[in-house]
Design an enzyme around this catalytic site. Structure first.
Site, PDB file in Angstrom:
ATOM      1  N   SER A 135       0.424   4.803   5.206  1.00  0.00           N
ATOM      2  CA  SER A 135      -0.556   3.942   4.532  1.00  0.00           C
ATOM      3  C   SER A 135      -1.915   4.053   5.223  1.00  0.00           C
ATOM      4  O   SER A 135      -2.953   3.874   4.596  1.00  0.00           O
ATOM      5  CB  SER A 135      -0.097   2.484   4.574  1.00  0.00           C
ATOM      6  OG  SER A 135       1.132   2.376   3.893  1.00  0.00           O
ATOM      7  N   ARG A 136      -1.903   4.338   6.515  1.00  0.00           N
ATOM      8  CA  ARG A 136      -3.172   4.386   7.252  1.00  0.00           C
ATOM      9  C   ARG A 136      -3.945   5.691   7.025  1.00  0.00           C
ATOM     10  O   ARG A 136      -5.108   5.786   7.417  1.00  0.00           O
ATOM     11  CB  ARG A 136      -2.931   4.142   8.748  1.00  0.00           C
ATOM     12  CG  ARG A 136      -2.498   2.708   9.035  1.00  0.00           C
ATOM     13  CD  ARG A 136      -2.519   2.360  10.504  1.00  0.00           C
ATOM     14  NE  ARG A 136      -2.378   0.927  10.716  1.00  0.00           N
ATOM     15  CZ  ARG A 136      -1.233   0.298  11.004  1.00  0.00           C
ATOM     16  NH1 ARG A 136      -0.124   0.982  11.145  1.00  0.00           N
ATOM     17  NH2 ARG A 136      -1.202  -1.016  11.164  1.00  0.00           N
ATOM     18  N   ASN A 161       0.865  -1.195   0.000  1.00  0.00           N
ATOM     19  CA  ASN A 161       0.000   0.000   0.000  1.00  0.00           C
ATOM     20  C   ASN A 161       0.896   1.238   0.000  1.00  0.00           C
ATOM     21  O   ASN A 161       0.774   2.119   0.843  1.00  0.00           O
ATOM     22  CB  ASN A 161      -0.946  -0.025   1.195  1.00  0.00           C
ATOM     23  CG  ASN A 161      -2.034   1.032   1.072  1.00  0.00           C
ATOM     24  OD1 ASN A 161      -2.399   1.437  -0.029  1.00  0.00           O
ATOM     25  ND2 ASN A 161      -2.538   1.497   2.189  1.00  0.00           N
ATOM     26  N   GLY A 173      12.157   4.373   7.088  1.00  0.00           N
ATOM     27  CA  GLY A 173      11.700   5.753   7.227  1.00  0.00           C
ATOM     28  C   GLY A 173      11.769   6.203   8.681  1.00  0.00           C
ATOM     29  O   GLY A 173      11.527   5.421   9.598  1.00  0.00           O
ATOM     30  N   GLY A 178       6.359   8.282   0.437  1.00  0.00           N
ATOM     31  CA  GLY A 178       7.368   8.062   1.480  1.00  0.00           C
ATOM     32  C   GLY A 178       8.143   6.768   1.218  1.00  0.00           C
ATOM     33  O   GLY A 178       9.373   6.740   1.283  1.00  0.00           O
ATOM     34  N   HIS A 179       7.401   5.680   0.902  1.00  0.00           N
ATOM     35  CA  HIS A 179       8.081   4.411   0.594  1.00  0.00           C
ATOM     36  C   HIS A 179       8.953   4.566  -0.650  1.00  0.00           C
ATOM     37  O   HIS A 179      10.061   4.037  -0.713  1.00  0.00           O
ATOM     38  CB  HIS A 179       7.057   3.313   0.282  1.00  0.00           C
ATOM     39  CG  HIS A 179       6.186   2.914   1.421  1.00  0.00           C
ATOM     40  ND1 HIS A 179       4.841   3.195   1.474  1.00  0.00           N
ATOM     41  CD2 HIS A 179       6.473   2.228   2.557  1.00  0.00           C
ATOM     42  CE1 HIS A 179       4.327   2.697   2.577  1.00  0.00           C
ATOM     43  NE2 HIS A 179       5.297   2.117   3.262  1.00  0.00           N
TER      44      HIS A 179
END
Ligand code: PAF
Length: 277
Positions: free
Chosen positions: A183-184, A28, A144, A32-33
């Site tokens: 992701s949340r 997801n 991160g 950032g990822h």
């Protein structure tokens, strides 16, 4: 880019004398990822990202079942960010039998803050990260700073187990209003999304107060908790800690690098954030 689903295929894909840079994720993916993957590119000639939603780090009441699984979209994004290998194993592949051996983070680091409010979380994280490190055998791993305590715990684990892995920490990517990407965030309603930035604003106010000379940290933290609660949040913690070990900064220790950390639930979504200062 290659998508591999089994350990046998992974071992074949990584064989050779490459410098492997690894980005573990639960999928997801967001910007950032992808920044972690871009950073990994600078550290290795083979960039590997894993996508695995790790049941072991979720408490029974948490969002393991509903955690978004978006493999196709994630793979497209990883390809564009310069990833070479995506390792997306099944649960059966990584946990073929109940995981009897686990890695527990030490008291004082693993049982405070996130560890206090999510008991078992860091045991789940350390255990899967250890397993993934065994599978991928990276020379570099990129995490991160958004999950600040997780980064510290992983660094500590790597050091204590003498693992020959450089752990690189990357700055948090934020939306235009300052909300840390997560992701949340996708769980938030429009109204909650507009409110969500208040967590980082509360941390910033805490930092300003400390920088302004306030010394009663307990009182500052209590005020910060009360002001978020008054806006309808259910805060777990808002606190200022020493960066080196996440301990409370001893009174009179001026000038030590600090970090403000917070976790709070907005509706049913739990958000975390931190700011170094
Ligand atoms: O930060 C995450 O996404 C997870 O905790 C990690 C490191 C991939 C382990 O499951």
């Amino acid at each position: 880019m290659m998508l591999v689903r089994t350990l046998v295929d992974l071992r074949q894909a990584i064989s050779g004398n490459q410098r492997r840079a690894f980005v573990p994720t639960m999928g997801n993916l967001h910007e950032g990822h992808l920044n972690l993957v871009r950073e990994a590119r600078a550290h290795g000639d083979c960039v590997i990202a894993s996508i695995f939603v790790n049941r072991l780090q979720f408490a029974p009441h948490e969002d393991f079942d509903s955690y978004p699984r978006t493999l196709d979209r994630d793979c497209k994004q990883l390809l564009a960010a310069g990833c070479d290998i995506v390792f997306a194993p099944s649960e059966q592949e990584l946990y073929p039998e109940p995981q009897g051996y686990v890695v527990q983070a030490p008291a004082g680091l693993g049982d405070v803050l996130e560890g206090e409010f999510r008991p078992g979380f860091f045991t789940g994280v350390c255990t899967i990260v250890m397993k993934l490190f065994q599978c991928v055998q990276p020379q570099v791993a990129v995490f991160g700073k958004k999950d600040y305590q997780q980064l510290m715990v992983v660094r500590n684990m790597v050091r204590q187990f003498n693992m020959p892995i450089d752990v690189v920490g990357i700055e948090t990517e934020r939306a235009e209003d300052g909300l840390a990407l997560s992701s949340r965030n996708g769980y938030l309603s429009a109204e909650e999304r507009a409110e969500a930035v208040q967590l980082s604003l509360a941390l910033r106010r805490l930092i300003e107060a400390v920088k302004g000379g306030a010394t009663d940290l307990a009182a500052l933290e209590a005020d910060a908790l009360a002001s978020l609660a008054a806006r309808g949040w259910q805060p777990d913690y808002l606190t200022v800690r020493r960066r080196s070990d996440l301990a409370l900064p001893p009174a009179g220790e001026a000038g030590a690098p600090l970090v403000a950390l917070g976790a709070a639930r907005l509706g049913t979504t739990r958000l975390i954030d931190n700011i170094e200062f």
